[in-house]
Design an enzyme around this catalytic site. Structure first.
Site, PDB file in Angstrom:
ATOM      1  N   SER A  64      70.192  56.547  27.672  1.00 42.54           N
ATOM      2  CA  SER A  64      70.758  56.893  26.360  1.00 42.54           C
ATOM      3  C   SER A  64      69.873  56.426  25.214  1.00 42.54           C
ATOM      4  O   SER A  64      69.765  57.100  24.191  1.00 42.54           O
ATOM      5  CB  SER A  64      72.154  56.281  26.210  1.00 42.54           C
ATOM      6  OG  SER A  64      73.035  56.827  27.161  1.00 42.54           O
ATOM      7  N   ASP A  75      73.807  48.894  26.211  1.00 43.55           N
ATOM      8  CA  ASP A  75      72.634  48.233  26.782  1.00 43.55           C
ATOM      9  C   ASP A  75      71.390  49.101  26.607  1.00 43.55           C
ATOM     10  O   ASP A  75      71.466  50.244  26.138  1.00 43.55           O
ATOM     11  CB  ASP A  75      72.857  47.892  28.265  1.00 43.55           C
ATOM     12  CG  ASP A  75      73.054  49.134  29.128  1.00 43.55           C
ATOM     13  OD1 ASP A  75      73.010  50.262  28.589  1.00 43.55           O
ATOM     14  OD2 ASP A  75      73.244  48.984  30.346  1.00 43.55           O
ATOM     15  N   ASP A  77      68.132  50.572  28.763  1.00 45.56           N
ATOM     16  CA  ASP A  77      67.421  50.779  30.026  1.00 45.56           C
ATOM     17  C   ASP A  77      65.929  50.720  29.731  1.00 45.56           C
ATOM     18  O   ASP A  77      65.425  51.494  28.900  1.00 45.56           O
ATOM     19  CB  ASP A  77      67.778  52.135  30.636  1.00 45.56           C
ATOM     20  CG  ASP A  77      69.234  52.209  31.069  1.00 45.56           C
ATOM     21  OD1 ASP A  77      69.686  51.290  31.764  1.00 45.56           O
ATOM     22  OD2 ASP A  77      69.927  53.174  30.686  1.00 45.56           O
ATOM     23  N   ASP A 129      68.629  46.318  31.177  1.00 44.29           N
ATOM     24  CA  ASP A 129      68.351  46.561  32.593  1.00 44.29           C
ATOM     25  C   ASP A 129      66.861  46.860  32.699  1.00 44.29           C
ATOM     26  O   ASP A 129      66.397  47.903  32.219  1.00 44.29           O
ATOM     27  CB  ASP A 129      69.161  47.743  33.126  1.00 44.29           C
ATOM     28  CG  ASP A 129      70.639  47.412  33.276  1.00 44.29           C
ATOM     29  OD1 ASP A 129      70.995  46.220  33.164  1.00 44.29           O
ATOM     30  OD2 ASP A 129      71.441  48.334  33.498  1.00 44.29           O
ATOM     31  N   LYS A 191      79.762  63.142  26.764  1.00 45.09           N
ATOM     32  CA  LYS A 191      79.805  61.798  27.349  1.00 45.09           C
ATOM     33  C   LYS A 191      81.125  61.095  27.065  1.00 45.09           C
ATOM     34  O   LYS A 191      81.694  60.465  27.962  1.00 45.09           O
ATOM     35  CB  LYS A 191      78.625  60.957  26.830  1.00 45.09           C
ATOM     36  CG  LYS A 191      77.292  61.370  27.438  1.00 45.09           C
ATOM     37  CD  LYS A 191      76.143  60.503  26.974  1.00 45.09           C
ATOM     38  CE  LYS A 191      76.184  59.148  27.624  1.00 45.09           C
ATOM     39  NZ  LYS A 191      74.913  58.410  27.444  1.00 45.09           N
ATOM     40  N   TYR A 200      82.776  59.711  34.847  1.00 52.73           N
ATOM     41  CA  TYR A 200      81.424  59.283  34.475  1.00 52.73           C
ATOM     42  C   TYR A 200      81.047  58.128  35.389  1.00 52.73           C
ATOM     43  O   TYR A 200      81.334  56.966  35.104  1.00 52.73           O
ATOM     44  CB  TYR A 200      81.408  58.847  33.001  1.00 52.73           C
ATOM     45  CG  TYR A 200      80.032  58.642  32.399  1.00 52.73           C
ATOM     46  CD1 TYR A 200      79.502  59.584  31.524  1.00 52.73           C
ATOM     47  CD2 TYR A 200      79.275  57.512  32.679  1.00 52.73           C
ATOM     48  CE1 TYR A 200      78.253  59.398  30.938  1.00 52.73           C
ATOM     49  CE2 TYR A 200      78.028  57.322  32.107  1.00 52.73           C
ATOM     50  CZ  TYR A 200      77.520  58.271  31.241  1.00 52.73           C
ATOM     51  OH  TYR A 200      76.291  58.088  30.669  1.00 52.73           O
TER      52      TYR A 200
END
Length: 510
Positions: A64, A75, A77, A129, A191, A200
Protein backbone atom coordinates in the site's frame (compact mmCIF):
# COMPACT_ATOMS: atom_id res chain seq x y z
CA UNK A 1 -17.48 10.75 -7.85
CA UNK A 2 -17.43 13.84 -5.58
CA UNK A 3 -19.70 12.05 -3.08
CA UNK A 4 -17.55 8.93 -3.25
CA UNK A 5 -14.39 10.96 -2.56
CA UNK A 6 -16.08 12.73 0.36
CA UNK A 7 -17.14 9.37 1.86
CA UNK A 8 -13.62 8.01 1.42
CA UNK A 9 -12.13 11.03 3.20
CA UNK A 10 -14.47 10.32 6.11
CA UNK A 11 -14.32 6.50 6.26
CA UNK A 12 -10.93 5.66 4.71
CA UNK A 13 -8.75 8.73 5.35
CA UNK A 14 -5.18 8.92 4.07
CA UNK A 15 -2.25 9.83 6.30
CA UNK A 16 -1.79 13.57 6.87
CA UNK A 17 1.24 15.34 5.33
CA UNK A 18 3.06 15.54 8.68
CA UNK A 19 2.65 11.77 9.16
CA UNK A 20 3.98 11.19 5.64
CA UNK A 21 7.02 13.33 6.42
CA UNK A 22 7.57 11.30 9.60
CA UNK A 23 7.43 8.07 7.58
CA UNK A 24 9.95 9.42 5.10
CA UNK A 25 12.26 10.19 8.03
CA UNK A 26 11.76 6.67 9.40
CA UNK A 27 12.76 5.15 6.06
CA UNK A 28 15.84 7.38 5.91
CA UNK A 29 16.86 6.22 9.40
CA UNK A 30 16.35 2.58 8.37
CA UNK A 31 18.51 3.20 5.29
CA UNK A 32 21.22 4.70 7.52
CA UNK A 33 21.21 1.69 9.88
CA UNK A 34 21.32 -0.76 6.98
CA UNK A 35 24.27 1.04 5.32
CA UNK A 36 26.17 0.94 8.62
CA UNK A 37 25.50 -2.80 8.90
CA UNK A 38 26.63 -3.43 5.29
CA UNK A 39 29.85 -1.49 5.97
CA UNK A 40 30.58 -3.47 9.16
CA UNK A 41 29.96 -6.86 7.51
CA UNK A 42 32.11 -5.85 4.51
CA UNK A 43 35.02 -4.86 6.77
CA UNK A 44 34.61 -8.14 8.69
CA UNK A 45 34.92 -10.00 5.39
CA UNK A 46 38.28 -8.38 4.66
CA UNK A 47 37.34 -5.51 2.35
CA UNK A 48 39.28 -2.26 2.56
CA UNK A 49 37.48 0.81 3.86
CA UNK A 50 36.75 2.43 0.49
CA UNK A 51 35.33 -0.80 -1.00
CA UNK A 52 33.24 -1.42 2.13
CA UNK A 53 31.78 2.11 1.94
CA UNK A 54 31.01 1.69 -1.76
CA UNK A 55 29.22 -1.68 -1.27
CA UNK A 56 25.95 0.11 -0.66
CA UNK A 57 22.39 -1.03 -0.01
CA UNK A 58 18.95 0.33 -0.79
CA UNK A 59 15.56 0.30 0.92
CA UNK A 60 12.60 -0.14 -1.46
CA UNK A 61 8.94 -0.03 -0.47
CA UNK A 62 6.03 -2.05 -1.80
CA UNK A 63 2.41 -2.82 -0.91
CA UNK A 64 0.00 0.00 0.00
CA UNK A 65 2.85 2.40 0.75
CA UNK A 66 4.30 2.03 -2.74
CA UNK A 67 0.85 2.21 -4.37
CA UNK A 68 0.15 5.50 -2.59
CA UNK A 69 -2.63 4.34 -0.25
CA UNK A 70 -1.18 5.14 3.17
CA UNK A 71 -3.75 5.25 5.95
CA UNK A 72 -3.04 6.70 9.42
CA UNK A 73 -1.04 4.27 11.54
CA UNK A 74 -0.58 1.72 8.76
CA UNK A 75 2.63 -0.27 8.47
CA UNK A 76 5.32 0.00 5.77
CA UNK A 77 6.31 -2.98 3.64
CA UNK A 78 10.03 -2.56 2.90
CA UNK A 79 12.77 -4.52 1.16
CA UNK A 80 16.49 -4.31 1.92
CA UNK A 81 18.50 -4.87 -1.28
CA UNK A 82 22.14 -5.81 -0.62
CA UNK A 83 25.22 -6.74 -2.72
CA UNK A 84 26.23 -10.34 -3.35
CA UNK A 85 28.69 -10.72 -0.44
CA UNK A 86 25.92 -10.07 2.14
CA UNK A 87 24.08 -13.27 3.04
CA UNK A 88 20.60 -13.81 4.41
CA UNK A 89 22.26 -15.32 7.49
CA UNK A 90 24.05 -11.99 8.08
CA UNK A 91 20.68 -10.21 7.73
CA UNK A 92 19.30 -12.19 10.67
CA UNK A 93 22.47 -12.76 12.72
CA UNK A 94 24.17 -9.35 12.39
CA UNK A 95 21.49 -6.81 11.48
CA UNK A 96 19.02 -7.98 14.15
CA UNK A 97 21.39 -7.22 17.10
CA UNK A 98 22.24 -3.86 15.52
CA UNK A 99 18.54 -2.99 15.27
CA UNK A 100 17.97 -4.17 18.84
CA UNK A 101 20.67 -1.75 20.01
CA UNK A 102 18.89 1.24 18.48
CA UNK A 103 16.81 3.17 21.06
CA UNK A 104 14.32 4.09 18.33
CA UNK A 105 13.44 0.44 17.61
CA UNK A 106 11.02 -1.75 19.57
CA UNK A 107 8.90 -4.89 19.09
CA UNK A 108 11.64 -6.53 17.01
CA UNK A 109 10.67 -9.98 15.77
CA UNK A 110 12.81 -11.86 13.20
CA UNK A 111 11.10 -14.74 11.35
CA UNK A 112 13.92 -16.36 9.33
CA UNK A 113 12.02 -19.59 8.55
CA UNK A 114 8.95 -17.91 7.03
CA UNK A 115 7.97 -18.61 3.40
CA UNK A 116 9.24 -15.08 2.78
CA UNK A 117 11.84 -14.45 5.54
CA UNK A 118 11.07 -11.24 7.39
CA UNK A 119 12.05 -8.95 10.27
CA UNK A 120 9.09 -7.23 11.93
CA UNK A 121 9.93 -4.10 13.90
CA UNK A 122 8.67 -0.74 15.09
CA UNK A 123 10.90 2.26 14.29
CA UNK A 124 9.92 5.58 15.94
CA UNK A 125 6.42 4.19 16.42
CA UNK A 126 5.98 3.04 12.78
CA UNK A 127 5.48 -0.69 12.11
CA UNK A 128 7.78 -2.03 9.39
CA UNK A 129 7.88 -5.45 7.72
CA UNK A 130 11.42 -5.75 6.36
CA UNK A 131 12.39 -8.32 3.71
CA UNK A 132 15.84 -9.04 2.33
CA UNK A 133 17.24 -9.69 -1.17
CA UNK A 134 20.85 -10.25 -2.18
CA UNK A 135 21.53 -9.28 -5.79
CA UNK A 136 24.28 -10.71 -8.00
CA UNK A 137 26.26 -7.47 -8.08
CA UNK A 138 29.33 -6.38 -6.09
CA UNK A 139 27.80 -3.02 -5.24
CA UNK A 140 24.26 -1.61 -4.98
CA UNK A 141 24.49 1.79 -6.68
CA UNK A 142 22.74 4.81 -5.17
CA UNK A 143 20.97 5.44 -8.49
CA UNK A 144 19.27 2.01 -8.55
CA UNK A 145 15.69 3.28 -8.77
CA UNK A 146 13.89 0.13 -9.92
CA UNK A 147 14.07 -3.65 -9.61
CA UNK A 148 12.08 -4.28 -12.79
CA UNK A 149 15.00 -5.50 -14.94
CA UNK A 150 14.49 -9.28 -15.25
CA UNK A 151 18.26 -9.74 -15.53
CA UNK A 152 18.49 -8.89 -11.82
CA UNK A 153 16.83 -12.25 -11.12
CA UNK A 154 19.50 -14.35 -12.84
CA UNK A 155 20.57 -17.32 -10.70
CA UNK A 156 18.75 -16.09 -7.60
CA UNK A 157 17.14 -18.58 -5.20
CA UNK A 158 13.35 -18.82 -4.83
CA UNK A 159 13.24 -17.04 -1.47
CA UNK A 160 15.06 -14.03 -2.90
CA UNK A 161 12.77 -13.93 -5.93
CA UNK A 162 9.72 -14.05 -3.65
CA UNK A 163 11.20 -11.20 -1.59
CA UNK A 164 11.74 -9.09 -4.73
CA UNK A 165 8.30 -9.90 -6.10
CA UNK A 166 6.35 -7.36 -4.00
CA UNK A 167 8.34 -4.38 -5.29
CA UNK A 168 8.33 -5.61 -8.88
CA UNK A 169 4.58 -6.29 -8.89
CA UNK A 170 3.71 -2.88 -7.38
CA UNK A 171 5.84 -1.07 -9.98
CA UNK A 172 4.30 -3.09 -12.83
CA UNK A 173 0.77 -2.31 -11.64
CA UNK A 174 1.44 1.44 -11.51
CA UNK A 175 3.02 1.32 -14.97
CA UNK A 176 0.10 -0.65 -16.47
CA UNK A 177 -2.89 1.40 -15.27
CA UNK A 178 -4.05 4.22 -17.57
CA UNK A 179 -4.59 6.73 -14.72
CA UNK A 180 -2.89 6.20 -11.34
CA UNK A 181 -5.15 8.62 -9.44
CA UNK A 182 -8.40 6.97 -10.56
CA UNK A 183 -6.83 3.57 -9.85
CA UNK A 184 -6.03 4.66 -6.27
CA UNK A 185 -9.51 6.12 -5.68
CA UNK A 186 -11.16 2.90 -6.86
CA UNK A 187 -8.79 0.66 -4.93
CA UNK A 188 -9.39 2.72 -1.80
CA UNK A 189 -13.10 1.86 -1.79
CA UNK A 190 -12.51 -1.77 -2.80
CA UNK A 191 -10.09 -2.27 0.10
CA UNK A 192 -12.37 -0.80 2.78
CA UNK A 193 -15.23 -2.88 1.33
CA UNK A 194 -13.17 -6.09 1.39
CA UNK A 195 -11.95 -5.47 4.96
CA UNK A 196 -15.36 -4.59 6.38
CA UNK A 197 -17.04 -7.52 4.62
CA UNK A 198 -14.39 -9.92 5.96
CA UNK A 199 -12.82 -11.06 2.67
CA UNK A 200 -9.38 -9.42 2.94
CA UNK A 201 -6.86 -12.14 3.86
CA UNK A 202 -4.61 -14.09 1.54
CA UNK A 203 -3.50 -16.49 4.28
CA UNK A 204 -7.09 -17.48 5.13
CA UNK A 205 -8.03 -18.15 1.50
CA UNK A 206 -9.59 -14.82 0.57
CA UNK A 207 -7.75 -12.12 -1.43
CA UNK A 208 -4.77 -10.12 -0.14
CA UNK A 209 -3.84 -6.54 -0.94
CA UNK A 210 -1.90 -7.26 -4.12
CA UNK A 211 -4.77 -9.35 -5.52
CA UNK A 212 -7.31 -6.58 -4.99
CA UNK A 213 -4.89 -4.15 -6.67
CA UNK A 214 -4.57 -6.41 -9.74
CA UNK A 215 -8.37 -6.76 -9.99
CA UNK A 216 -8.85 -2.98 -9.84
CA UNK A 217 -6.02 -2.43 -12.35
CA UNK A 218 -7.73 -4.77 -14.85
CA UNK A 219 -11.01 -2.85 -14.62
CA UNK A 220 -9.11 0.43 -15.08
CA UNK A 221 -7.58 -1.03 -18.25
CA UNK A 222 -10.98 -2.18 -19.57
CA UNK A 223 -12.58 1.24 -18.95
CA UNK A 224 -9.68 3.73 -19.25
CA UNK A 225 -11.83 6.87 -19.42
CA UNK A 226 -14.28 6.09 -16.60
CA UNK A 227 -14.43 8.23 -13.48
CA UNK A 228 -13.66 6.43 -10.22
CA UNK A 229 -17.34 6.11 -9.18
CA UNK A 230 -18.15 4.45 -12.52
CA UNK A 231 -15.09 2.21 -12.13
CA UNK A 232 -16.34 1.02 -8.73
CA UNK A 233 -19.74 0.08 -10.19
CA UNK A 234 -18.09 -1.66 -13.12
CA UNK A 235 -15.67 -3.48 -10.80
CA UNK A 236 -18.43 -5.40 -9.03
CA UNK A 237 -20.31 -6.15 -12.25
CA UNK A 238 -17.22 -7.45 -14.04
CA UNK A 239 -16.19 -9.86 -11.30
CA UNK A 240 -19.72 -10.93 -10.42
CA UNK A 241 -19.99 -12.19 -14.03
CA UNK A 242 -16.38 -13.30 -14.54
CA UNK A 243 -15.79 -16.82 -15.90
CA UNK A 244 -13.23 -18.03 -13.37
CA UNK A 245 -11.95 -20.71 -15.72
CA UNK A 246 -10.08 -17.76 -17.24
CA UNK A 247 -7.33 -16.04 -15.24
CA UNK A 248 -7.35 -12.30 -14.54
CA UNK A 249 -4.19 -10.81 -16.07
CA UNK A 250 -3.12 -7.20 -16.64
CA UNK A 251 -0.38 -8.05 -19.15
CA UNK A 252 0.58 -11.13 -21.19
CA UNK A 253 2.17 -13.90 -19.14
CA UNK A 254 5.83 -14.03 -20.13
CA UNK A 255 6.98 -17.54 -20.90
CA UNK A 256 10.32 -18.86 -19.67
CA UNK A 257 12.97 -16.97 -21.64
CA UNK A 258 15.75 -18.95 -23.23
CA UNK A 259 18.25 -17.06 -21.08
CA UNK A 260 20.77 -18.68 -18.77
CA UNK A 261 19.88 -18.04 -15.14
CA UNK A 262 16.18 -17.38 -15.85
CA UNK A 263 15.04 -20.69 -17.34
CA UNK A 264 14.52 -22.53 -14.03
CA UNK A 265 11.79 -20.28 -12.63
CA UNK A 266 8.29 -21.78 -12.41
CA UNK A 267 5.67 -19.69 -14.21
CA UNK A 268 1.93 -20.18 -13.72
CA UNK A 269 0.86 -22.46 -16.56
CA UNK A 270 -2.23 -24.72 -16.23
CA UNK A 271 -1.34 -26.49 -19.48
CA UNK A 272 1.98 -27.61 -18.06
CA UNK A 273 1.30 -27.98 -14.32
CA UNK A 274 -1.71 -30.03 -13.09
CA UNK A 275 -1.75 -28.18 -9.74
CA UNK A 276 -2.26 -24.86 -11.58
CA UNK A 277 -5.41 -26.31 -13.18
CA UNK A 278 -6.81 -26.80 -9.67
CA UNK A 279 -6.76 -23.08 -8.84
CA UNK A 280 -10.33 -21.82 -8.40
CA UNK A 281 -9.91 -18.06 -9.00
CA UNK A 282 -6.55 -17.47 -10.74
CA UNK A 283 -5.34 -13.85 -10.57
CA UNK A 284 -1.85 -13.61 -12.02
CA UNK A 285 0.93 -11.26 -10.92
CA UNK A 286 2.29 -9.10 -13.77
CA UNK A 287 6.03 -9.34 -13.02
CA UNK A 288 8.22 -12.23 -14.21
CA UNK A 289 8.04 -14.99 -13.02
CA UNK A 290 4.22 -14.76 -13.07
CA UNK A 291 2.52 -16.46 -10.12
CA UNK A 292 -1.08 -17.01 -9.07
CA UNK A 293 -1.74 -14.69 -6.12
CA UNK A 294 -4.83 -16.67 -5.02
CA UNK A 295 -3.63 -20.28 -4.71
CA UNK A 296 -5.05 -20.42 -1.15
CA UNK A 297 -8.67 -19.93 -2.28
CA UNK A 298 -10.96 -22.82 -1.27
CA UNK A 299 -14.49 -23.68 -2.37
CA UNK A 300 -15.79 -22.01 0.78
CA UNK A 301 -13.90 -18.74 0.36
CA UNK A 302 -14.75 -18.65 -3.37
CA UNK A 303 -18.46 -18.95 -2.54
CA UNK A 304 -18.19 -16.13 0.03
CA UNK A 305 -16.24 -13.82 -2.31
CA UNK A 306 -18.73 -14.36 -5.16
CA UNK A 307 -21.67 -13.69 -2.83
CA UNK A 308 -20.03 -10.43 -1.78
CA UNK A 309 -19.39 -9.38 -5.41
CA UNK A 310 -23.07 -10.00 -6.15
CA UNK A 311 -24.29 -8.09 -3.08
CA UNK A 312 -22.02 -5.11 -3.76
CA UNK A 313 -23.11 -5.03 -7.41
CA UNK A 314 -26.76 -4.76 -6.36
CA UNK A 315 -26.04 -2.03 -3.80
CA UNK A 316 -24.04 0.04 -6.33
CA UNK A 317 -27.05 -0.14 -8.69
CA UNK A 318 -29.17 1.27 -5.84
CA UNK A 319 -26.56 4.02 -5.34
CA UNK A 320 -26.91 4.88 -9.04
CA UNK A 321 -30.69 5.18 -8.58
CA UNK A 322 -30.28 7.21 -5.35
CA UNK A 323 -31.75 4.31 -3.36
CA UNK A 324 -28.58 3.81 -1.29
CA UNK A 325 -25.37 5.59 -0.32
CA UNK A 326 -21.76 4.64 -0.93
CA UNK A 327 -21.33 3.74 2.74
CA UNK A 328 -23.96 1.02 2.25
CA UNK A 329 -21.65 -0.73 -0.23
CA UNK A 330 -18.97 -1.20 2.41
CA UNK A 331 -21.25 -1.51 5.44
CA UNK A 332 -19.55 -3.86 7.94
CA UNK A 333 -20.74 -7.47 7.90
CA UNK A 334 -22.44 -8.29 11.26
CA UNK A 335 -20.43 -11.50 11.56
CA UNK A 336 -20.90 -12.02 15.30
CA UNK A 337 -24.69 -11.88 15.06
CA UNK A 338 -25.31 -13.83 11.84
CA UNK A 339 -24.44 -17.38 12.95
CA UNK A 340 -25.87 -19.59 15.69
CA UNK A 341 -22.60 -21.37 16.28
CA UNK A 342 -18.92 -20.46 16.05
CA UNK A 343 -15.55 -22.12 16.25
CA UNK A 344 -13.46 -20.04 18.63
CA UNK A 345 -9.66 -20.30 18.42
CA UNK A 346 -7.55 -18.53 21.06
CA UNK A 347 -3.83 -18.04 20.32
CA UNK A 348 -1.70 -17.27 23.38
CA UNK A 349 1.92 -16.30 24.02
CA UNK A 350 4.19 -15.20 26.87
CA UNK A 351 6.46 -12.80 24.92
CA UNK A 352 5.77 -10.54 21.94
CA UNK A 353 8.41 -12.09 19.65
CA UNK A 354 7.42 -15.70 20.32
CA UNK A 355 3.73 -14.84 20.12
CA UNK A 356 4.12 -13.28 16.65
CA UNK A 357 5.83 -16.42 15.33
CA UNK A 358 3.21 -18.68 16.93
CA UNK A 359 0.31 -16.55 15.64
CA UNK A 360 1.84 -16.57 12.13
CA UNK A 361 2.04 -20.37 12.24
CA UNK A 362 -1.55 -20.82 13.43
CA UNK A 363 -2.86 -18.27 10.88
CA UNK A 364 -1.07 -20.07 8.05
CA UNK A 365 -2.88 -23.31 8.97
CA UNK A 366 -6.41 -22.01 9.55
CA UNK A 367 -7.33 -22.64 5.92
CA UNK A 368 -6.64 -26.35 6.52
CA UNK A 369 -9.31 -26.27 9.23
CA UNK A 370 -11.67 -24.66 6.70
CA UNK A 371 -10.95 -27.49 4.23
CA UNK A 372 -11.57 -30.15 6.90
CA UNK A 373 -14.88 -28.52 7.84
CA UNK A 374 -15.88 -28.23 4.15
CA UNK A 375 -15.94 -32.03 4.00
CA UNK A 376 -18.86 -32.25 6.44
CA UNK A 377 -21.90 -32.30 4.09
CA UNK A 378 -24.33 -30.46 6.39
CA UNK A 379 -21.94 -27.69 7.48
CA UNK A 380 -21.17 -24.35 5.87
CA UNK A 381 -18.20 -22.54 7.39
CA UNK A 382 -17.55 -18.80 7.32
CA UNK A 383 -13.94 -17.98 8.26
CA UNK A 384 -13.47 -14.48 9.68
CA UNK A 385 -10.12 -12.76 9.01
CA UNK A 386 -10.52 -9.94 11.53
CA UNK A 387 -9.00 -11.33 14.72
CA UNK A 388 -9.91 -9.93 18.14
CA UNK A 389 -7.23 -9.13 20.73
CA UNK A 390 -8.21 -9.76 24.35
CA UNK A 391 -6.83 -9.79 27.90
CA UNK A 392 -5.99 -13.14 29.50
CA UNK A 393 -4.88 -13.35 33.14
CA UNK A 394 -2.12 -15.88 32.38
CA UNK A 395 -1.02 -14.85 28.90
CA UNK A 396 0.30 -11.33 28.16
CA UNK A 397 -0.39 -11.73 24.44
CA UNK A 398 -3.73 -13.14 23.34
CA UNK A 399 -5.70 -13.05 20.08
CA UNK A 400 -8.88 -14.87 19.07
CA UNK A 401 -9.93 -16.08 15.60
CA UNK A 402 -13.48 -17.13 14.76
CA UNK A 403 -15.32 -19.18 12.15
CA UNK A 404 -19.10 -19.05 11.78
CA UNK A 405 -20.90 -22.39 11.41
CA UNK A 406 -24.20 -22.86 9.58
CA UNK A 407 -25.63 -26.34 10.12
CA UNK A 408 -28.27 -27.54 7.66
CA UNK A 409 -31.56 -28.81 9.08
CA UNK A 410 -32.47 -32.41 8.51
CA UNK A 411 -35.03 -32.77 5.79
CA UNK A 412 -36.22 -36.37 6.36
CA UNK A 413 -39.72 -37.14 7.72
CA UNK A 414 -39.96 -36.54 11.46
CA UNK A 415 -36.38 -35.16 11.66
CA UNK A 416 -35.94 -31.74 13.14
CA UNK A 417 -32.49 -31.08 14.64
CA UNK A 418 -29.12 -32.05 13.23
CA UNK A 419 -26.08 -33.02 15.29
CA UNK A 420 -22.67 -32.57 13.68
CA UNK A 421 -19.49 -34.11 15.07
CA UNK A 422 -16.61 -31.62 14.92
CA UNK A 423 -14.11 -33.88 16.67
CA UNK A 424 -12.29 -35.15 13.60
CA UNK A 425 -11.68 -31.83 11.74
CA UNK A 426 -10.65 -30.05 14.95
CA UNK A 427 -8.39 -32.90 16.06
CA UNK A 428 -6.73 -32.93 12.61
CA UNK A 429 -6.19 -29.17 12.88
CA UNK A 430 -4.65 -29.44 16.37
CA UNK A 431 -2.30 -32.17 15.10
CA UNK A 432 -1.15 -29.87 12.27
CA UNK A 433 -0.56 -27.04 14.76
CA UNK A 434 1.43 -29.30 17.08
CA UNK A 435 3.73 -30.28 14.20
CA UNK A 436 5.40 -26.82 14.41
CA UNK A 437 9.14 -27.41 14.51
CA UNK A 438 9.63 -25.00 17.45
CA UNK A 439 6.73 -26.42 19.50
CA UNK A 440 8.75 -28.55 21.91
CA UNK A 441 11.35 -25.81 22.48
CA UNK A 442 8.61 -23.35 23.42
CA UNK A 443 6.57 -25.55 25.77
CA UNK A 444 4.86 -23.27 28.27
CA UNK A 445 5.62 -20.20 26.12
CA UNK A 446 2.69 -20.56 23.70
CA UNK A 447 -0.70 -22.25 23.63
CA UNK A 448 -3.86 -22.54 21.55
CA UNK A 449 -7.40 -23.33 22.64
CA UNK A 450 -10.17 -24.43 20.27
CA UNK A 451 -13.81 -24.65 21.30
CA UNK A 452 -17.21 -24.31 19.69
CA UNK A 453 -19.68 -21.87 21.18
CA UNK A 454 -23.25 -20.78 20.62
CA UNK A 455 -23.72 -17.13 19.72
CA UNK A 456 -25.04 -16.35 23.20
CA UNK A 457 -21.86 -17.83 24.72
CA UNK A 458 -19.41 -15.72 22.74
CA UNK A 459 -16.89 -14.08 25.11
CA UNK A 460 -17.51 -10.55 26.36
CA UNK A 461 -14.57 -9.18 24.36
CA UNK A 462 -16.33 -9.99 21.07
CA UNK A 463 -17.94 -6.84 19.62
CA UNK A 464 -21.73 -6.50 19.55
CA UNK A 465 -22.51 -5.98 15.86
CA UNK A 466 -26.19 -6.91 15.61
CA UNK A 467 -29.37 -4.89 16.10
CA UNK A 468 -29.99 -6.59 19.47
CA UNK A 469 -27.50 -7.42 22.23
CA UNK A 470 -26.63 -11.07 22.62
CA UNK A 471 -28.69 -12.99 25.19
CA UNK A 472 -26.26 -14.46 27.67
CA UNK A 473 -26.73 -17.51 29.85
CA UNK A 474 -26.08 -17.31 33.58
CA UNK A 475 -22.38 -17.78 34.31
CA UNK A 476 -21.39 -21.37 34.97
CA UNK A 477 -18.36 -22.76 36.78
CA UNK A 478 -15.42 -23.08 34.35
CA UNK A 479 -14.70 -26.60 33.16
CA UNK A 480 -11.37 -28.25 32.54
CA UNK A 481 -9.98 -28.38 28.98
CA UNK A 482 -11.53 -31.25 27.04
CA UNK A 483 -11.53 -32.81 23.61
CA UNK A 484 -13.52 -31.11 20.80
CA UNK A 485 -17.14 -32.03 20.63
CA UNK A 486 -20.27 -31.64 18.54
CA UNK A 487 -22.32 -28.70 17.42
CA UNK A 488 -26.03 -29.07 17.09
CA UNK A 489 -28.63 -27.22 15.07
CA UNK A 490 -31.07 -25.47 17.35
CA UNK A 491 -33.19 -23.88 14.62
CA UNK A 492 -36.05 -26.35 14.88
CA UNK A 493 -35.09 -27.93 18.15
CA UNK A 494 -37.26 -30.86 19.36
CA UNK A 495 -38.06 -30.97 23.06
CA UNK A 496 -36.40 -30.65 25.47
CA UNK A 497 -34.13 -28.23 23.55
CA UNK A 498 -31.31 -28.84 21.08
CA UNK A 499 -28.44 -26.69 22.29
CA UNK A 500 -24.77 -27.50 21.86
CA UNK A 501 -24.45 -29.47 25.07
CA UNK A 502 -23.69 -33.09 25.87
CA UNK A 503 -20.37 -33.69 24.03
CA UNK A 504 -17.20 -32.02 25.31
CA UNK A 505 -16.42 -28.72 23.63
CA UNK A 506 -12.82 -27.61 24.04
CA UNK A 507 -9.46 -28.74 22.68
CA UNK A 508 -5.98 -27.50 23.43
CA UNK A 509 -2.77 -27.77 21.49
CA UNK A 510 -0.69 -30.22 23.45
Amino acid sequence: TAQLQEDMRRDAPLAAPEEMRARTSVLMELQRLVLQWIYEVSIKEGMDEDTAKAAGAKIFTFGSYRLGLISPGSDIDALCVAPKHISREAFFQDLVPKLQASPEISDLSPVPDAYVPIIKLKLSGVDIDLLFARLNMPQVPENLESLNDDDLLKNLDDRTVRSLNGCRVADHILALVPDAERFRDTLRLVKIWAKRRGIYSNVLGFFGGITWAILVARVCQLYPYYASSALVKRFFKVYDRWNWKNPVVICPIRENPNVAGLMAFKIWNPKQYPQDRMHLMPIITPAFPSMNSTHNVTETTQRIILDEFSRAGKVTEQVEQSGAEWKDVYRALPFFSMHKYYLHIEVLGKTHSVFLRWLGWVESKLRHLVRHLERIPSVQVRPWPNHVEFKDPEWPHATAAFMGLTIAKRTGPGQQGNTVDLRQPVTQFVEIINSWQDRSDLAGEVDMRVRHVARRDLPDYVPEDGPKPRKRKAAAAPSAPEAPGAAEDAAAAPPPAATPAAPPRQAQAA
